[in-house]
Design a protein around this motif. Structure first.
Motif, PDB file in Angstrom:
ATOM      1  N   GLN A 197       0.815  -1.214   0.000  1.00  0.00           N
ATOM      2  CA  GLN A 197       0.000   0.000   0.000  1.00  0.00           C
ATOM      3  C   GLN A 197       0.847   1.262   0.000  1.00  0.00           C
ATOM      4  O   GLN A 197       0.320   2.366  -0.026  1.00  0.00           O
ATOM      5  CB  GLN A 197      -0.889   0.023   1.258  1.00  0.00           C
ATOM      6  CG  GLN A 197      -2.005  -0.968   1.229  1.00  0.00           C
ATOM      7  CD  GLN A 197      -2.647  -1.055   2.603  1.00  0.00           C
ATOM      8  OE1 GLN A 197      -2.335  -1.937   3.408  1.00  0.00           O
ATOM      9  NE2 GLN A 197      -3.543  -0.121   2.894  1.00  0.00           N
ATOM     10  N   PRO A 349      -6.163  -0.052  -0.383  1.00  0.00           N
ATOM     11  CA  PRO A 349      -5.787  -0.988  -1.451  1.00  0.00           C
ATOM     12  C   PRO A 349      -6.377  -0.651  -2.826  1.00  0.00           C
ATOM     13  O   PRO A 349      -5.697  -0.780  -3.843  1.00  0.00           O
ATOM     14  CB  PRO A 349      -6.309  -2.330  -0.943  1.00  0.00           C
ATOM     15  CG  PRO A 349      -6.287  -2.190   0.542  1.00  0.00           C
ATOM     16  CD  PRO A 349      -6.600  -0.752   0.836  1.00  0.00           C
ATOM     17  N   GLU A 350      -7.621  -0.191  -2.864  1.00  0.00           N
ATOM     18  CA  GLU A 350      -8.247   0.019  -4.178  1.00  0.00           C
ATOM     19  C   GLU A 350      -7.690   1.244  -4.901  1.00  0.00           C
ATOM     20  O   GLU A 350      -7.933   1.421  -6.093  1.00  0.00           O
ATOM     21  CB  GLU A 350      -9.771   0.127  -4.055  1.00  0.00           C
ATOM     22  CG  GLU A 350     -10.283   1.422  -3.458  1.00  0.00           C
ATOM     23  CD  GLU A 350     -10.509   1.325  -1.956  1.00  0.00           C
ATOM     24  OE1 GLU A 350      -9.786   0.531  -1.293  1.00  0.00           O
ATOM     25  OE2 GLU A 350     -11.381   2.039  -1.446  1.00  0.00           O
ATOM     26  N   LEU A 351      -6.942   2.089  -4.191  1.00  0.00           N
ATOM     27  CA  LEU A 351      -6.347   3.248  -4.871  1.00  0.00           C
ATOM     28  C   LEU A 351      -4.938   2.968  -5.382  1.00  0.00           C
ATOM     29  O   LEU A 351      -4.361   3.795  -6.094  1.00  0.00           O
ATOM     30  CB  LEU A 351      -6.313   4.457  -3.931  1.00  0.00           C
ATOM     31  CG  LEU A 351      -7.620   5.205  -3.694  1.00  0.00           C
ATOM     32  CD1 LEU A 351      -7.372   6.423  -2.815  1.00  0.00           C
ATOM     33  CD2 LEU A 351      -8.256   5.648  -5.014  1.00  0.00           C
ATOM     34  N   VAL A 352      -4.362   1.816  -5.015  1.00  0.00           N
ATOM     35  CA  VAL A 352      -2.947   1.594  -5.339  1.00  0.00           C
ATOM     36  C   VAL A 352      -2.711   1.577  -6.851  1.00  0.00           C
ATOM     37  O   VAL A 352      -1.917   2.367  -7.369  1.00  0.00           O
ATOM     38  CB  VAL A 352      -2.423   0.294  -4.697  1.00  0.00           C
ATOM     39  CG1 VAL A 352      -1.010  -0.012  -5.182  1.00  0.00           C
ATOM     40  CG2 VAL A 352      -2.431   0.423  -3.168  1.00  0.00           C
ATOM     41  N   ILE A 353      -3.421   0.713  -7.565  1.00  0.00           N
ATOM     42  CA  ILE A 353      -3.174   0.626  -9.015  1.00  0.00           C
ATOM     43  C   ILE A 353      -3.485   1.947  -9.721  1.00  0.00           C
ATOM     44  O   ILE A 353      -2.667   2.446 -10.491  1.00  0.00           O
ATOM     45  CB  ILE A 353      -3.921  -0.576  -9.633  1.00  0.00           C
ATOM     46  CG1 ILE A 353      -3.295  -1.884  -9.118  1.00  0.00           C
ATOM     47  CG2 ILE A 353      -3.842  -0.547 -11.159  1.00  0.00           C
ATOM     48  CD1 ILE A 353      -4.002  -3.139  -9.582  1.00  0.00           C
ATOM     49  N   PRO A 354      -4.652   2.564  -9.441  1.00  0.00           N
ATOM     50  CA  PRO A 354      -4.909   3.848 -10.127  1.00  0.00           C
ATOM     51  C   PRO A 354      -3.845   4.902  -9.846  1.00  0.00           C
ATOM     52  O   PRO A 354      -3.397   5.587 -10.759  1.00  0.00           O
ATOM     53  CB  PRO A 354      -6.268   4.279  -9.564  1.00  0.00           C
ATOM     54  CG  PRO A 354      -6.920   3.035  -9.109  1.00  0.00           C
ATOM     55  CD  PRO A 354      -5.824   2.103  -8.677  1.00  0.00           C
TER      56      PRO A 354
END
Lengths: 486, 486
Positions: A197, A349-354
């Motif tokens: 993260q 976690p859901e912001l990591v790739i973007p």
């Protein structure tokens, strides 16, 4: 350190080194002072003779600059009385925003920046002090840093794995540094995260700008602390967000839950910038609940929680929330050194790739070598030792500044200062600008509190940096301030 | 170098290190391959046993990843025949953009990125190869670099002026580096500038992103070369610009002046990326005239003009124009090393203050230490010597690759390659994807030409990097490619 030499004007003048020609540099420095509010409407400019001496330019140059600023509408000149700052309202928009016509007679070519580009320019930019000077704020002590150790770690890494450190790097940051950061943040700051993260960036400014760009549409509301950190405000304004200032008291930000919910709340909960207040547990819980309820993001800027002197830092807000709505931002600019250009964000976690994707489009990745050195510095225990050492050193300097102010400047009222690199002192009502300019004439920088407030002149005060100064420098500059008459 | 070990998959797998858990990393690598077009619709995925071995994970993990991708709609599985890439059109938008639901059953929480954030993510990001592998493109040779010299300059600077190099720096860049760059650019590239026009940045990607943000409103048109540099396209797309691809022939970009004028024209005139064409003088003059007439900006990306082997590089377009409508961009990533994180833009005078201001809001400034070392490297003549040495080295490697391809792969047709770090080879029609995957299975990376075109499969070919590879590595990898049957 050149004692008492660099003034506010030389700093601005140095900062304007990009301008072509000396006259234009003087103009740029003065415009910057007016735009940032250091020079307020109606205020008298320094006498041309004094300014010329200060900047090491000819008096003719300064006179020419004043004439140009008058032609541009920035300045009113009254023969025999001097030059004065014009009312800001009277300044044409193109000037207040930094698009400066080089000659007043010729109409400025429209630069046609994009709307976003114009918003970036309208923020006025972020400038940190380039030179060490009492009492410029925001810098750690670089003289007390263990340069030999850093050089040694650095050279060893370059010797043993040069190619590894020279090639393209992961946009998210090196695994070793993310691992070391995770260990540090979970143990020392109770941050809830794994290395997956952690996003390594070049500065907390880049973190704020990335978050503002990725999360905020123009017109969306952002709550910020008032007074608060200007760098954050510029990032949100540059994204076109509507910045809503929230007052601050001794327990930190005072949220107004009756207002329309914001998209994002920006906070310095451990040690409010600039007042030093710690956000109370009650408000922490209320804010986290509120963020969950209304789907807001909270950005926790933990910029100098490492330097609390009288108590341990409160655990992070991010940990209280379990890292769901709170994005944690920290920097090595204060704990190691500013030009390292390393900071970090801990992302849900859901912001990591973007955000890693967005970062890769913005500037690729952070340099590998400083990341690797920093990782080893942390892994081998030097970071913890360095923080302990600096904490002791800065605490003694805080104590010294308090003493010196009490002795020389009884009219300056320090706010409680339990940590950090600088302290707020309150000044008698209406004296901030006058005292600041007089102090500058004596060679002492006294960063004004005014520009940190949403409304001008809400409170008169200074934010005095002490951490980077040796005892004799603190004594000397405080004694100089003692000559001021509020 | 681990010979023939890191495949396309391991590269993607390494790049997906941010994902949580091995299964998710495998998924992320495969999604990335599908989004980037490396895996096209209808194509068969590697057998789970093969991929498991390649990545060093268990076959169960790969099977689980395939099952998840099937559930997400990326993959169709046919028992006994294997797993195939689903039609892209059938993929839901949230998946094609990188917002990946972790479990297919539960509907994805709307991330609510900003429009600009979503545009950034939609670009797919910019990834450079993280590991040295034949024939990954884009990296200079880091083994032939004089590490001892760099270490020595670096250590001396840290010893003699540590504090100077550790404090906050000028957002425009250090004066010494801007001066050294000015001398180099005016002498070697006929750039028309003073040091006051030079802006030091961390990468050409940052330069392009800064220019795109500051100069382009959503919907404004940008001409790019087709095929062309993906990093530039991502920067323009992230700004919401309408990217208009212009064909390229042996004389570079073929402008279509009958179209509506663009706001900005992006070019690699010295050595077109990827074809290597040099923009003819006639087109140079026509483009500069056109830009003046229609008030367009031209961005000249001079990314590897330092490495021309058979002739001197054409003088810069910026110099032809006198630096009025042309913004020059260059980088040290290829001439020195990528992780140095130093690049530069030469700006028309009226853009200097706005862009330095914008840059200060974005990420403050570039690190001072690498700037100072680079300035000394240039001032003391090492840079010119390094370029001469590398030019000779890379030329010999180009010659070797040409020979090896002629010997092993007569079906691969190299385009004329008069410089740079990589060469284009054309492949028989319709074979690009198949040959690429087969090569990857043999451990040879062969970057596809397809993704550099606006329309898929316009031409079949590869862009093979040779500069970073030693002779034996070139020989060995070319021999492996010789096993392919188009």
């Amino acid at each position: 350190m050149k004692p008492a030499q660099p003034s506010l004007w030389t700093t601005l003048f140095d900062a304007a080194a990009s301008s072509q020609g000396l006259r234009e540099r003087v103009c740029a420095a003065l415009r910057q002072a007016m735009r940032s509010g250091t020079l307020a409407a109606g205020q008298r400019l320094p006498a041309s003779r004094v300014l010329a001496q200060d900047l090491g330019v000819s008096r003719v140059t300064v006179e020419a600059a004043y004439a140009q600023l008058e032609a541009e509408g920035y300045v009113m000149r009254h023969t025999g009385r001097g030059s004065f700052v014009a009312e800001l309202q009277a300044m044409p928009q193109t000037r207040a925003t930094g698009r400066v016509p080089s000659t007043p007679a010729k109409p400025a070519t429209p630069l046609a920046l994009s709307r976003r580009g114009q918003m970036l320019v309208n923020t006025g930019g972020c400038m940190e002090p380039l030179q060490l000077q009492a009492f410029a704020a925001g810098s750690p002590d670089l003289r007390a840093f263990d340069h030999a150790l850093w050089r040694q770690l650095s050279a060893r890494l370059l010797r043993t794995q040069p190619q590894d450190l020279m090639r393209y790097g992961d946009p998210q940051g090196r695994q070793d540094l993310r691992q070391a950061l995770t260990q540090y943040l979970t143990q020392s700051r109770a941050v809830a995260c794994t290395a997956e993260q952690v996003l390594v960036l070049t500065s907390s400014q880049q973190a704020l700008q990335l978050l503002a760009t990725a999360l905020l549409d123009p017109g969306q509301r952002v709550w910020v602390e008032d007074p608060g950190y200007r760098g954050a405000r510029t990032a949100f304004e540059a994204a076109g967000a509507t910045v809503v200032p929230m007052p601050v008291d001794a327990q930190g930000l005072v949220p107004d839950f009756t207002l329309e919910p914001p998209r994002l709340i920006y906070l310095t909960p451990s040690h409010q910038y600039p007042t030093g207040a710690t956000l109370s547990l009650e408000r922490r819980m209320a804010l986290v609940d509120y963020a969950h309820q209304h789907g807001c993001w909270i950005v926790e800027d933990d910029y100098d929680s490492e330097f609390l002197y009288d108590a341990r830092a409160t655990p992070s807000l991010q940990g209280l929330d379990g890292g769901q709505r709170v994005i944690y931002v920290g920097t090595f600019s204060k704990t190691l050194f500013p030009s390292l250009r390393l900071a970090y964000a801990v992302l849900p976690p859901e912001l990591v790739i973007p955000l890693v994707t967005a970062r890769s489009v913005m500037d690729g990745h952070s340099a590998q070598w400083p990341q690797a050195v920093t990782a080893q510095f942390m892994e081998q225990g030097y970071f913890a030792a360095h923080l302990r050492h600096m904490r002791r050193l800065y605490r003694s300097r805080r104590d010294l500044l308090l003493q010196a102010l009490a002795q020389h400047c009884p009219w300056a009222q320090p706010l409680p200062c339990n940590g950090g690199l600088q302290m707020v002192v309150l000044l008698p009502h209406g004296t901030e600008q006058k005292l600041t300019l007089t102090a500058a004439a004596l060679g002492v920088a006294t960063p004004r509190l005014g520009p940190l407030y949403a409304k001008p002149n809400a409170v008169d005060g200074w934010l005095l940096g002490f951490a980077a100064l040796e005892p004799a420098e603190i004594e000397r500059a405080a004694a100089l301030l003692g000559k001021l008459r509020p």
